[in-house]
Motif scaffolding. Structure first.
Motif, PDB file in Angstrom:
ATOM      1  N   GLY A  51      24.983  45.872 -10.360  1.00 15.04           N
ATOM      2  CA  GLY A  51      23.888  46.333 -11.200  1.00 15.04           C
ATOM      3  C   GLY A  51      23.661  45.496 -12.440  1.00 15.04           C
ATOM      4  O   GLY A  51      22.590  45.581 -13.057  1.00 15.04           O
ATOM      5  N   ASP A  52      24.675  44.699 -12.863  1.00 20.30           N
ATOM      6  CA  ASP A  52      24.464  43.786 -13.995  1.00 20.30           C
ATOM      7  C   ASP A  52      23.438  42.727 -13.603  1.00 20.30           C
ATOM      8  O   ASP A  52      23.250  42.410 -12.427  1.00 20.30           O
ATOM      9  N   ARG A  53      22.767  42.148 -14.616  1.00 21.15           N
ATOM     10  CA  ARG A  53      21.728  41.154 -14.346  1.00 21.15           C
ATOM     11  C   ARG A  53      22.186  39.757 -14.756  1.00 21.15           C
ATOM     12  O   ARG A  53      22.687  39.561 -15.872  1.00 21.15           O
ATOM     13  N   LEU A  54      22.010  38.813 -13.814  1.00 24.51           N
ATOM     14  CA  LEU A  54      22.317  37.403 -14.026  1.00 24.51           C
ATOM     15  C   LEU A  54      21.014  36.621 -13.957  1.00 24.51           C
ATOM     16  O   LEU A  54      20.333  36.643 -12.923  1.00 24.51           O
ATOM     17  N   ALA A  55      20.646  35.930 -15.027  1.00 21.53           N
ATOM     18  CA  ALA A  55      19.426  35.133 -15.049  1.00 21.53           C
ATOM     19  C   ALA A  55      19.714  33.725 -14.540  1.00 21.53           C
ATOM     20  O   ALA A  55      20.717  33.109 -14.924  1.00 21.53           O
ATOM     21  N   LEU A  56      18.855  33.227 -13.671  1.00 13.73           N
ATOM     22  CA  LEU A  56      18.943  31.853 -13.197  1.00 13.73           C
ATOM     23  C   LEU A  56      17.785  31.068 -13.784  1.00 13.73           C
ATOM     24  O   LEU A  56      16.628  31.298 -13.425  1.00 13.73           O
ATOM     25  N   CYS A  57      18.112  30.165 -14.696  1.00 18.62           N
ATOM     26  CA  CYS A  57      17.114  29.296 -15.326  1.00 18.62           C
ATOM     27  C   CYS A  57      17.399  27.879 -14.832  1.00 18.62           C
ATOM     28  O   CYS A  57      17.843  27.009 -15.593  1.00 18.62           O
ATOM     29  N   LEU A  58      17.178  27.672 -13.531  1.00 14.74           N
ATOM     30  CA  LEU A  58      17.628  26.455 -12.853  1.00 14.74           C
ATOM     31  C   LEU A  58      16.512  25.875 -11.988  1.00 14.74           C
ATOM     32  O   LEU A  58      15.728  26.616 -11.397  1.00 14.74           O
ATOM     33  N   PRO A  59      16.492  24.549 -11.871  1.00 10.70           N
ATOM     34  CA  PRO A  59      15.643  23.934 -10.845  1.00 10.70           C
ATOM     35  C   PRO A  59      16.306  24.089  -9.480  1.00 10.70           C
ATOM     36  O   PRO A  59      17.389  24.674  -9.358  1.00 10.70           O
ATOM     37  N   ASN A  60      15.646  23.583  -8.446  1.00  9.81           N
ATOM     38  CA  ASN A  60      16.218  23.638  -7.094  1.00  9.81           C
ATOM     39  C   ASN A  60      17.452  22.743  -7.020  1.00  9.81           C
ATOM     40  O   ASN A  60      17.347  21.515  -6.994  1.00  9.81           O
ATOM     41  N   THR A  61      18.602  23.340  -6.997  1.00  7.76           N
ATOM     42  CA  THR A  61      19.879  22.634  -6.931  1.00  7.76           C
ATOM     43  C   THR A  61      20.846  23.466  -6.099  1.00  7.76           C
ATOM     44  O   THR A  61      20.616  24.669  -5.874  1.00  7.76           O
ATOM     45  N   PRO A  62      21.965  22.873  -5.660  1.00  6.12           N
ATOM     46  CA  PRO A  62      22.997  23.678  -4.989  1.00  6.12           C
ATOM     47  C   PRO A  62      23.524  24.801  -5.876  1.00  6.12           C
ATOM     48  O   PRO A  62      23.987  25.830  -5.355  1.00  6.12           O
ATOM     49  N   TYR A  63      23.473  24.629  -7.197  1.00  7.40           N
ATOM     50  CA  TYR A  63      23.920  25.696  -8.096  1.00  7.40           C
ATOM     51  C   TYR A  63      23.093  26.955  -7.902  1.00  7.40           C
ATOM     52  O   TYR A  63      23.628  28.078  -7.903  1.00  7.40           O
ATOM     53  N   TYR A  64      21.780  26.786  -7.775  1.00  7.76           N
ATOM     54  CA  TYR A  64      20.927  27.955  -7.594  1.00  7.76           C
ATOM     55  C   TYR A  64      21.340  28.698  -6.326  1.00  7.76           C
ATOM     56  O   TYR A  64      21.499  29.925  -6.331  1.00  7.76           O
ATOM     57  N   ILE A  65      21.513  27.972  -5.235  1.00  7.38           N
ATOM     58  CA  ILE A  65      21.855  28.598  -3.960  1.00  7.38           C
ATOM     59  C   ILE A  65      23.188  29.331  -4.066  1.00  7.38           C
ATOM     60  O   ILE A  65      23.326  30.482  -3.629  1.00  7.38           O
ATOM     61  N   ALA A  66      24.187  28.673  -4.661  1.00 10.82           N
ATOM     62  CA  ALA A  66      25.515  29.278  -4.774  1.00 10.82           C
ATOM     63  C   ALA A  66      25.474  30.562  -5.597  1.00 10.82           C
ATOM     64  O   ALA A  66      26.056  31.591  -5.216  1.00 10.82           O
ATOM     65  N   LEU A  67      24.799  30.536  -6.724  1.00 16.05           N
ATOM     66  CA  LEU A  67      24.794  31.696  -7.612  1.00 16.05           C
ATOM     67  C   LEU A  67      23.913  32.816  -7.077  1.00 16.05           C
ATOM     68  O   LEU A  67      24.231  34.006  -7.253  1.00 16.05           O
ATOM     69  N   TYR A  68      22.821  32.481  -6.424  1.00 11.69           N
ATOM     70  CA  TYR A  68      21.941  33.505  -5.850  1.00 11.69           C
ATOM     71  C   TYR A  68      22.673  34.319  -4.797  1.00 11.69           C
ATOM     72  O   TYR A  68      22.672  35.561  -4.822  1.00 11.69           O
ATOM     73  N   TYR A  69      23.319  33.618  -3.861  1.00 15.96           N
ATOM     74  CA  TYR A  69      24.012  34.347  -2.793  1.00 15.96           C
ATOM     75  C   TYR A  69      25.316  34.967  -3.287  1.00 15.96           C
ATOM     76  O   TYR A  69      25.744  36.008  -2.762  1.00 15.96           O
ATOM     77  N   ALA A  70      25.936  34.371  -4.294  1.00 11.33           N
ATOM     78  CA  ALA A  70      27.145  34.969  -4.872  1.00 11.33           C
ATOM     79  C   ALA A  70      26.807  36.292  -5.545  1.00 11.33           C
ATOM     80  O   ALA A  70      27.513  37.301  -5.375  1.00 11.33           O
ATOM     81  N   ALA A  71      25.745  36.304  -6.336  1.00  4.20           N
ATOM     82  CA  ALA A  71      25.331  37.532  -7.008  1.00  4.20           C
ATOM     83  C   ALA A  71      24.990  38.613  -5.989  1.00  4.20           C
ATOM     84  O   ALA A  71      25.386  39.781  -6.137  1.00  4.20           O
ATOM     85  N   ALA A  72      24.242  38.215  -4.931  1.00  3.08           N
ATOM     86  CA  ALA A  72      23.870  39.196  -3.910  1.00  3.08           C
ATOM     87  C   ALA A  72      25.104  39.804  -3.252  1.00  3.08           C
ATOM     88  O   ALA A  72      25.123  41.002  -2.928  1.00  3.08           O
ATOM     89  N   ARG A  73      26.142  38.998  -3.069  1.00  4.92           N
ATOM     90  CA  ARG A  73      27.353  39.471  -2.386  1.00  4.92           C
ATOM     91  C   ARG A  73      28.053  40.575  -3.158  1.00  4.92           C
ATOM     92  O   ARG A  73      28.649  41.482  -2.555  1.00  4.92           O
ATOM     93  N   ILE A  74      28.003  40.522  -4.490  1.00  5.81           N
ATOM     94  CA  ILE A  74      28.734  41.499  -5.298  1.00  5.81           C
ATOM     95  C   ILE A  74      27.807  42.487  -6.001  1.00  5.81           C
ATOM     96  O   ILE A  74      28.230  43.211  -6.909  1.00  5.81           O
ATOM     97  N   GLY A  75      26.553  42.529  -5.590  1.00  7.25           N
ATOM     98  CA  GLY A  75      25.633  43.532  -6.123  1.00  7.25           C
ATOM     99  C   GLY A  75      25.063  43.234  -7.481  1.00  7.25           C
ATOM    100  O   GLY A  75      24.459  44.125  -8.108  1.00  7.25           O
ATOM    101  N   ALA A 103      22.441  31.200 -16.163  1.00  9.06           N
ATOM    102  CA  ALA A 103      22.867  29.881 -15.702  1.00  9.06           C
ATOM    103  C   ALA A 103      21.803  28.863 -16.042  1.00  9.06           C
ATOM    104  O   ALA A 103      20.605  29.086 -15.791  1.00  9.06           O
ATOM    105  N   VAL A 104      22.218  27.735 -16.625  1.00 12.88           N
ATOM    106  CA  VAL A 104      21.296  26.665 -17.008  1.00 12.88           C
ATOM    107  C   VAL A 104      21.917  25.323 -16.630  1.00 12.88           C
ATOM    108  O   VAL A 104      23.136  25.197 -16.546  1.00 12.88           O
ATOM    109  N   PRO A 105      21.086  24.301 -16.397  1.00 17.65           N
ATOM    110  CA  PRO A 105      21.647  22.957 -16.204  1.00 17.65           C
ATOM    111  C   PRO A 105      22.092  22.396 -17.551  1.00 17.65           C
ATOM    112  O   PRO A 105      21.672  22.876 -18.607  1.00 17.65           O
TER     113      PRO A 105
END
Length: 539
Positions: A51-75, A103-105
Motif C-alpha cells: 500500500g505504500d507509494r513508490l514514485a518512478l521518475c525515470l526514463p526507459n531503462t532497466p531500472y524502471y522495469i526492475a522497480l516496477y515489477y519489484a513493487a508489484a510483487r510486494i504490493g 527513484a531517479v537517475p
C-alpha cells in the motif's frame, strides 16, 4: 492475474532469451527476474510495505522495469512521474499521492529538482539509479568521464529527513523477499491524468486492470506470434499507453524490449537498423516525424508485425504515407488513462478503416450516450459521448470520490469524447466534448477541420480551436505547421478547405507557425493556444 504473473511466466518459460536491450547492453529474462527479486527485497529492507507509494521518475531503462515489477510483487503502489515535470508539478503529485520513496537517475537536472522539493513532501528515500551502471562498457566510460557536469551530487548523509540509497546497495541483499498477499483488485499504479485542464487526478489502476489490458491486446492481435518478437520501446513507460501496450504486453509474450531513454530521431533510426523491431508502437507525432524524413533516411520497417498508434487521433493521410514509405502497417487505437488505457483498436490483421479507431477491445463494452441525457443510449450513426465497461476500467480517482462518481453513468466510464458507430461496430471519434466549438447554436468539431487540413500536401501539423466571436459566440481558428521547403498562403488554404468543410466549419482565422505546442510526451497540445487566444481577447 497479477502484474508479477506476467514476468514470472516469461522468466520461467524463457530464462535464457534476451529480455532487455539498453543501448547495446543486454539482459536475459532470468537476469531481469533476479534484479526484480533483489529489488523487492531491498524495498522491504527500506521499510516499504503493501500500500505504500513508490514514485518512478525515470526514463526507459532497466531500472524502471526492475522497480516496477519489484513493487508489484510486494504490493507497493507505483506513481509514474515524467522526469521533465517542473518542481511545482512534482510537488503536487508527490504530495497528492503521499509517495514515501522516489527513484531517479543520477542526472543532475532530474535529481536536483527532486532534492529541492523533497522536504515539502512525505519522501523518506531517494533511490539513485546510476546511468553508467547500465550502459555498455565504452558508453559507461564516456558517461563517467565526459559527462561529469551532468552528474548528480549525491549527499553522503541524510538531508532534511531524506536518505539517498544507490540502486546497487538496494539490491545487495540476495535473500528472497518476504511473501506478500497481493490480490487482483489491489491498487498497483497511480496514473495521473495529463492535467491539460484543471488539477491532475490519480487514476487508481489495479493489478486486474493492467494485466487485463495486456491480455486483451494479445487476444485482439488474435494469432500466436512466433518467437522471438522484438519491441522498440521509444514511448516512455511513465505514460500509460507505453506501460501497458509496450512494457506489460511485451513481458507477457516474452518479446525483447529494445529501450530508448528518449525520442531522438538519429538514435532511433540507428537502433532500428541494429535491431529491426517486430513490434512498433507510437503516437501520431512520431509517425509524422518519420514521414518528414528524406527518402534516404526512411527506416525499413518491413519486419514489423504489429504497429499501433495511440495517444491522439491519427490522420488518415499520415497513416497511408507512413505505410507506403516504411512497409509497416499502422492500426489506430483509442483509450484513456482511466481505462489502462486501451478500449478500442483497428484489427491488426483485418480491415483498418480510415478515421476510425477500430472496434471494441475484447471483453470491452462500448456505448454511445446522449451527452444531454446520458441515461439514454444512442443507436448506430448517432453522435454522443463514448462510454466504456470492461476489466481495464479504473477503480476510481485517488481521494476524489465526488469526481469518481461524476465520471461514471450506470457503471460505465464516461470518456468525455464524442463519437459514433458504423453498422459494423467501428468507432469514429468526432472530438472531445470540451473541445467542441459552439458556433451560433451549431456544434463544430475541431478534429474534422484538422483532418481536412491534413489533406493538403504542404501541411505537416494542424490544430483547430475555438476563439471568441461577438456574433456566433465562437468561431474556429486553425494553426498549422508546414513541411520544410513548402509555402502556403492562408487564403489559398481557405479556398482548399472550402471544398471540404461547410461554411460554419470554415476557419475564421488561419495562422502559420514554425512549431506547434506539444505535451511532454510529444502529443500536439491545444491548451497553450487556447490560453493565448483567451489572453488576446481580454486585451
Amino acid at each position: 492475474m497479477l502484474i508479477g504473473d506476467l514476468l514470472e511466466g516469461t522468466v520461467r518459460d524463457h530464462p535464457d532469451r534476451i529480455g532487455v536491450d539498453f543501448l547495446g547492453r543486454t539482459w536475459t529474462w532470468a537476469q531481469i527476474g533476479e534484479y526484480v527479486a533483489r529489488a523487492a527485497r531491498g524495498l522491504q529492507d527500506l521499510g516499504l510495505r503493501k500500500g505504500d507509494r513508490l514514485a518512478l521518475c525515470l526514463p526507459n531503462t532497466p531500472y524502471y522495469i526492475a522497480l516496477y515489477y519489484a513493487a508489484a510483487r510486494i504490493g507497493v503502489v507505483i506513481v509514474n512521474l515524467n522526469p521533465l515535470y517542473t518542481e511545482r508539478e512534482l510537488t503536487h503529485l508527490l504530495t497528492d499521492s503521499g509517495a514515501c520513496a522516489i527513484a531517479v537517475p543520477d542526472v543532475a537536472e532530474i535529481h536536483g529538482k527532486v532534492l529541492e522539493i523533497a522536504g515539502k513532501t512525505a519522501l523518506r528515500h531517494i533511490l539513485v539509479c546510476p546511468m553508467a551502471g547500465i550502459l555498455p562498457w565504452l558508453k559507461g566510460l564516456g558517461w563517467r568521464f565526459l559527462k561529469r557536469r551532468d552528474h548528480a551530487r549525491i549527499p553522503a548523509r541524510e538531508t532534511g529527513g531524506v536518505r539517498h540509497v544507490r540502486f546497487d546497495d538496494l539490491i545487495a541483499n540476495r535473500a528472497a523477499p518476504d511473501p506478500v498477499a497481493v490480490a487482483p483488485h489491489d491498487l498497483a499504479v497511480l496514473q495521473y491524468t495529463g492535467g491539460t485542464t484543471g488539477i491532475p487526478k490519480g487514476a487508481m489502476l489495479t493489478h486486474r486492470n493492467l494485466t487485463a489490458n495486456a491480455l486483451q491486446q494479445q487476444r485482439h492481435i488474435g494469432v500466436d506470434l512466433p518467437p522471438p518478437q522484438r519491441t522498440l520501446a521509444v514511448l516512455p513507460f511513465f505514460h500509460v499507453f507505453a506501460l501497458t501496450a509496450v512494457l506489460d504486453f511485451s513481458v507477457l509474450i516474452g518479446s525483447e524490449l529494445v529501450l530508448l531513454p528518449r525520442f531522438e530521431m538519429k538514435a532511433m533510426l540507428a537502433t532500428i537498423r541494429r535491431k529491426p523491431p517486430t513490434m512498433f508502437f507510437g503516437v501520431p507525432t512520431l509517425f509524422i516525424a518519420i514521414n518528414a524524413l528524406p527518402d534516404k533516411d526512411i527506416p525499413d520497417l518491413s519486419t514489423v508485425i504489429a504497429s499501433i498508434s495511440g495517444g491522439a487521433p491519427l490522420p488518415h493521410d499520415v497513416r497511408h504515407t507512413f505505410e507506403a514509405r516504411t512497409g509497416a502497417r499502422i492500426c489506430e487505437g483509442y483509450g484513456l488513462t482511466e481505462a489502462s488505457p486501451v478500449i478500442a483498436c483497428n484489427p491488426v490483421f483485418g480491415e483498418a478503416r480510415d478515421d476510425s479507431c477500430g472496434v471494441a477491445f475484447p471483453g470491452t463494452i462500448l456505448e454511445i450516450r446522449d451527452p444531454d441525457h446520458p441515461e439514454r443510449i444512442l443507436g448506430v450513426g448517432e453522435r454522443g459521448e463514448v462510454c466504456a465497461r470492461g476489466p481495464q476500467v479504473m477503480a476510481g480517482y485517488w481521494k476524489r470520490p465526488d469526481e469518481t462518481a461524476a465520471t461514471f453513468i450506470d457503471g460505465a466510464l464516461r470518456t468525455g469524447d464524442v463519437g459514433y458507430f458504423d453498422a459494423d461496430g467501428y468507432l469514429y471519434l468526432v472530438d472531445r466534448i470540451k473541445d467542441v466549438i459552439l458556433c451560433g447554436g451549431y456544434n463544430v468539431y475541431p478534429r474534422l477541420i484538422e483532418e481536412a487540413a491534413y489533406e493538403h500536401p504542404a501541411i505537416e501539423e494542424a490544430i483547430a480551436i475555438g476563439i471568441p466571436d461577438p456574433y456566433r459566440g465562437q468561431s474556429p481558428k486553425l494553426f498549422i505547421k508546414l513541411h520544410d521547403g513548402t509555402s502556403l498562403a492562408p487564403e489559398d488554404l481557405r479556398a482548399f478547405l472550402s471544398e471540404r468543410l461547410s461554411k460554419i466549419e470554415l476557419p475564421k482565422a488561419i495562422e502559420i507557425r514554425d512549431r506547434l505546442p506539444r505535451t511532454m510526451i510529444g502529443k500536439l497540445s491545444k491548451k497553450e493556444l487556447v490560453e493565448e487566444e483567451r489572453a488576446r481577447a481580454a486585451q
